[in-house]
Design a protein around this motif. Structure first.
Motif, short mmCIF file in Angstrom:
data_model
loop_
_atom_site.label_atom_id
_atom_site.label_comp_id
_atom_site.label_asym_id
_atom_site.label_seq_id
_atom_site.Cartn_x
_atom_site.Cartn_y
_atom_site.Cartn_z
N ILE A 290 0.84 -1.23 0.14
CA ILE A 290 0.15 -0.07 -0.03
C ILE A 290 1.05 1.22 0.09
O ILE A 290 1.62 1.32 0.85
N SER A 291 0.46 2.15 -0.84
CA SER A 291 1.27 3.44 -0.97
C SER A 291 0.97 4.34 0.18
O SER A 291 0.05 4.36 0.79
N VAL B 89 -1.72 9.90 -4.42
CA VAL B 89 -2.96 9.36 -5.38
C VAL B 89 -3.80 8.46 -4.27
O VAL B 89 -3.30 7.42 -3.85
N GLN B 90 -4.89 8.97 -3.75
CA GLN B 90 -5.45 8.28 -2.72
C GLN B 90 -5.78 6.88 -2.92
O GLN B 90 -5.74 5.85 -2.14
N VAL B 91 -6.02 6.55 -4.18
CA VAL B 91 -6.68 5.15 -4.51
C VAL B 91 -5.48 3.98 -4.11
O VAL B 91 -5.68 2.76 -4.04
N LEU B 92 -4.18 4.69 -4.33
CA LEU B 92 -3.29 3.65 -4.00
C LEU B 92 -3.08 3.23 -2.58
O LEU B 92 -2.13 2.46 -2.07
N GLY B 93 -3.69 4.16 -1.66
CA GLY B 93 -3.75 3.74 -0.18
C GLY B 93 -4.93 2.64 -0.23
O GLY B 93 -5.08 2.43 1.19
N GLY B 94 -5.23 1.99 -1.04
CA GLY B 94 -6.45 1.03 -0.84
C GLY B 94 -6.16 -0.33 -1.41
O GLY B 94 -5.09 -0.61 -1.69
N VAL B 95 -6.86 -1.19 -0.85
CA VAL B 95 -6.84 -2.54 -1.13
C VAL B 95 -8.05 -3.06 -2.14
O VAL B 95 -9.41 -2.58 -1.81
N HIS B 96 -7.77 -3.29 -3.36
CA HIS B 96 -8.78 -3.73 -4.30
C HIS B 96 -9.31 -4.96 -4.10
O HIS B 96 -8.46 -6.01 -3.71
N LEU B 97 -10.63 -5.00 -3.68
CA LEU B 97 -11.08 -6.36 -3.75
C LEU B 97 -11.92 -6.73 -4.98
O LEU B 97 -12.88 -6.12 -5.47
N GLN B 98 -11.76 -8.08 -5.22
CA GLN B 98 -12.45 -8.44 -6.52
C GLN B 98 -13.07 -9.91 -6.14
O GLN B 98 -12.33 -10.86 -5.89
N ALA B 99 -14.38 -10.03 -6.23
CA ALA B 99 -15.09 -11.24 -6.05
C ALA B 99 -15.48 -11.96 -7.18
O ALA B 99 -15.89 -11.03 -8.15
N ASP B 100 -14.92 -13.15 -7.60
CA ASP B 100 -15.08 -13.91 -8.90
C ASP B 100 -15.17 -15.21 -8.78
O ASP B 100 -14.20 -15.93 -8.26
N GLY B 101 -16.25 -15.84 -8.90
CA GLY B 101 -16.20 -17.36 -8.72
C GLY B 101 -16.10 -17.70 -6.98
O GLY B 101 -16.93 -17.31 -6.27
N ASP B 102 -15.10 -18.73 -6.97
CA ASP B 102 -14.87 -19.19 -5.74
C ASP B 102 -13.76 -18.65 -5.24
O ASP B 102 -13.26 -19.18 -4.13
N SER C 210 -2.96 -4.78 -3.99
CA SER C 210 -2.47 -3.44 -3.65
C SER C 210 -0.97 -3.11 -4.58
O SER C 210 -0.86 -4.12 -4.91
N THR C 211 -0.79 -1.91 -4.72
CA THR C 211 0.22 -1.36 -5.37
C THR C 211 0.60 0.14 -4.95
O THR C 211 -0.24 0.62 -4.53
N ASP C 212 1.96 0.34 -5.10
CA ASP C 212 2.53 1.49 -4.97
C ASP C 212 3.11 2.07 -6.21
O ASP C 212 3.89 3.16 -6.11
N MET C 213 2.59 1.51 -7.16
CA MET C 213 3.31 1.74 -8.52
C MET C 213 4.75 1.24 -8.77
O MET C 213 5.22 1.27 -9.83
N GLY D 168 2.71 -19.81 -3.53
CA GLY D 168 1.60 -20.09 -3.21
C GLY D 168 0.18 -19.32 -3.67
O GLY D 168 0.21 -19.30 -4.87
N ASP D 169 -0.54 -18.76 -2.89
CA ASP D 169 -1.66 -18.08 -3.30
C ASP D 169 -1.51 -16.31 -3.43
O ASP D 169 -2.20 -15.66 -3.58
N VAL D 170 -0.11 -16.04 -3.26
CA VAL D 170 0.47 -14.74 -3.42
C VAL D 170 1.24 -14.35 -4.44
O VAL D 170 1.98 -15.19 -4.96
N TRP D 171 0.96 -13.60 -5.01
CA TRP D 171 1.51 -12.86 -6.31
C TRP D 171 2.15 -11.66 -6.07
O TRP D 171 1.63 -10.72 -5.26
N LEU D 172 3.40 -11.55 -6.63
CA LEU D 172 4.22 -10.26 -6.48
C LEU D 172 4.66 -9.87 -7.91
O LEU D 172 5.00 -10.56 -8.58
N THR D 173 4.39 -8.62 -8.15
CA THR D 173 4.56 -7.80 -9.32
C THR D 173 5.67 -6.74 -9.12
O THR D 173 5.36 -5.80 -8.28
N SER D 174 6.69 -6.70 -9.93
CA SER D 174 7.71 -5.47 -9.73
C SER D 174 8.04 -5.06 -10.94
O SER D 174 8.19 -5.95 -12.03
#
Length: 374
Positions: free
Chosen positions: A31-32, A37-50, A56-59, A236-242
């Motif tokens: 989290i930034s 940029v206020q939205v970068l202080g948030g956590v994006h929640l995406q509900a899809d299927g199961d 989160s990202t700080d760019m 595991g269930d965690v992704w990191l993008t850089s």
């Protein structure tokens, strides 16, 4: 017990509260904190299927974690990250409900007799993250994380020189090579792999790789992929993008001297303990002094108005006496990174860099000296 989450119009998501809290603890690290940029202080929640995916990202880096759930349809929103993370951990009941009416800019959180209403950000304003479904290559987690741990400490924290805040990562067949430098020290590690690595050479922010070390500590392997100017890691269930850092990394091969005047092997832990003790007296940028004389290494430090310390170790050394000064923290880091019971110290003179090497692995730690008064 489970956590009930309702996001969007007529949607209902159910997942484990403990899993949700764990996932929030992971993604909150990206989290930034700058607030521009206020939205970068948030956590994006995406509900899809199961699955419920939290992002989160700080760019510079992004983190994504998912938890198993029951849901109907799809929906997404962005909730203030720090607040949500703290709140989920402290709520009084295992059953938690997050509800948002369609088009409403508020999420209502209910747990037992507690109710909170949080203003949310538009999911459309959240940055689009690189896809996580590209071609991936498995890399041994132990080899990857050990190399990060040894090399990462030499990366710069000076953001005015972006290339030096990164770690050069290169796969050479069944060998992984990493290098980092802050221009005062250089760490290089070559690690053998049991299988060939991916075709990759990139400068990756040290912070991203150190974050990877945290999330992959209990994993047997890490999945690695490339998407345009980003590198993706999965554990595991965690992704990191850089993002990759653009620029030319210093030619570290030219920085390593070919020959040295002094080459000695000493027990690592006794020397490290002496450096730690004497280093306490090397304050306000005072150097740690190493004096090599016949059969003896003397380590000393002195800071005016603080104190001084001197301690000696027997070593296999003969020849002209040499005294050289180093930053105590840098010297300690180099000794601490070496694997095994012994360490090699290689020196030229009091004004040229010294090299810390390991007789048991392909690891080199070059450190610039501090000019000594007198």
């Amino acid at each position: 017990m489970s956590t009930d989450i309702v996001i969007g119009n007529a949607l209902h998501v159910t997942c484990s509260k403990s899993e949700l809290a764990t996932a929030l603890g992971v993604v909150s690290r990206a989290i930034s904190t700058r607030g521009a940029v206020q939205v970068l202080g948030g956590v994006h929640l995406q509900a899809d299927g199961d699955r419920l995916t939290l992002s989160s990202t700080d760019m510079e880096i992004s983190l994504r974690a998912s938890v198993a759930c029951q849901t109907e349809g799809q929906a997404s929103t962005v909730v203030p990250g720090r607040l949500l993370t703290d709140l989920v951990r402290l709520l009084p009941d295992e059953s938690v409900t997050l509800a948002q009416e369609g088009g409403d800019g508020v999420v209502t959180i209910t747990s037992g007799s507690h109710t909170s209403r949080l203003n949310v950000y538009s999911a459309e304003d959240f940055p689009r993250l690189p896809p996580a479904d590209g071609q991936l290559h498995a890399v041994e987690a132990a080899a990857l994380l050990e190399t990060i741990e040894k090399v990462g400490r030499a990366a710069s924290r000076d953001e005015s020189r972006p290339v030096l805040t990164g770690i050069l990562v290169r796969f050479e067949g069944d060998k992984l090579v990493m290098a980092a430098t802050d221009s005062y020290r250089l760490a290089v590690k070559e690690t053998p792999l049991t299988t060939a690595g991916p075709d990759l050479e990139a400068i990756i922010p040290a912070r991203a790789l150190q974050e990877l070390a945290r999330i992959a500590v209990s994993s047997d392997e890490v999945q690695l992929g490339v998407h345009e100017n980003h590198v993706l890691f999965s554990a595991g269930d965690v992704w990191l993008t850089s993002r990759r850092i653009d620029g030319q990394f210093p030619n570290y091969g030219q920085l390593l001297p070919e020959t040295f005047e002094i080459e000695i092997t000493v027990p690592r832990m006794p020397l490290l303990e002496v450096v730690r003790r004497a280093g306490l007296m090397a304050q306000r940028n005072a150097p740690l002094r190493l004096r090599f004389a016949d059969g003896e290494l003397t380590v000393s430090a002195q800071t005016q108005d603080v104190g001084e310390a001197t301690e000696s170790l027997p070593i296999d050394f003969s020849g002209e006496e040499l005294e050289i000064g180093f930053n105590p923290d840098f010297l300690r880091d180099g000794l601490d990174a070496v694997k095994g019971d012994t360490v090699q110290l290689k020196l030229i003179n009091r004004l040229r860099p010294g090299l810390i090497a390991s007789p048991e692995e392909s690891f080199w730690y070059l450190i610039m000296p501090i000019r000594l008064a007198g």
